[in-house]
Design an enzyme around this catalytic site. Sequence first.
Site, short mmCIF file in Angstrom:
data_model
loop_
_atom_site.label_atom_id
_atom_site.label_comp_id
_atom_site.label_asym_id
_atom_site.label_seq_id
_atom_site.Cartn_x
_atom_site.Cartn_y
_atom_site.Cartn_z
N LEU A 137 0.87 -1.17 0.00
CA LEU A 137 0.00 0.00 0.00
C LEU A 137 0.90 1.22 0.00
CD1 LEU A 137 -2.67 -0.90 2.75
CD2 LEU A 137 -2.97 -1.01 0.27
N ASP A 138 0.45 2.29 -0.64
CA ASP A 138 1.21 3.53 -0.59
C ASP A 138 1.36 3.99 0.86
OD1 ASP A 138 1.21 3.52 -3.35
OD2 ASP A 138 -0.55 4.82 -3.52
N LYS A 139 2.39 4.80 1.09
CA LYS A 139 2.66 5.31 2.43
C LYS A 139 1.42 5.91 3.07
CE LYS A 139 5.25 8.97 4.79
NZ LYS A 139 6.24 10.08 4.64
#
Length: 319
Positions: A137-139
């Site tokens: 998942l993106d940050k």
Amino acid sequence: MTRTVEATMRVPATLAGTRLDQAAAELFSDYSRERLKTWINQGELTVDGERAKPKAKLVGEETLTLCATLEDEQRFTPQDIPLTVVFEDEHLLIVNKPAGMVVHPAPGNPDGTLLNALLHHHPALAEIPRAGIVHRLDKDTSGLLMVAKTLPTQAALVEQLQARTVSRQYDAVVIGTPVAGATVDAPIGRHPKDRKRQAVTAGGKPAVTHYRVVERFRTHTHVRCKLETGRTHQIRVHMAHARYPLIGDQLYGGRPKLPPGAADTLKEILREFPRQALHARRLGFIHPHSGQQMMFRAPLPDDLIMLLDYLREDHETMR
């Protein structure tokens, strides 16, 4: 720290006519198809001692020899970082990642990541590539991630992702008011001018996102997205492509849209929302060992609940 993987398998007659990469996936099932394909291309998985292409057809009775290097994650430091573990058994675990946590160390984020936390939580993950992390998942995206605790489990979960049998559903709050749900079927690849961004491009990889309306406000909408594929930034790119970018998305979202006559508090929230309004709410897959259908849900985090509450209040007040 690295270790050498060595194994030899004879191709049975039942796999005659099969491609090398397909046969290797059957015979070396502890490893994912992508890793095996890489080893074939690098000459670390050979046929009768000779290099071959992944698509090479086998006739049966060949000897496949694997002599490859796996890099342990011991080069990363275990860190006592709190984890929200939704499920765990001897094969895998499911975590609910908070917004702001990077999944894997990289330049600019050498530690403090999910991987560092996982190595502290379960030290044996140092022996699994990427500490067992199967997808990312993106940050600034919150929500559910699956982590494999063994190589066979990691390979099996990667296979499910590639076969598109993993169910992944996200909540997003977008700018604009779509009349109804839709499907965005548009290939995604690296942006031709900005290496930090992805874009819908003719030369990209196939990507499909389904979305439906959950709740509509005056100038924004709560939508639920379901992924068929898992490209980098997929939902963010596809919703921006559909002209419904995510609130708070600095890379793809453009300028905030403020409802006419909205209260100052809502205007400030929309201007300053610190991340893309995206949450991985549901994750479903088949347990690689029990064969049981698994389904997990993560409730909306507080910042998205607050955002939706203010949008709802504005909508009801201004009707």
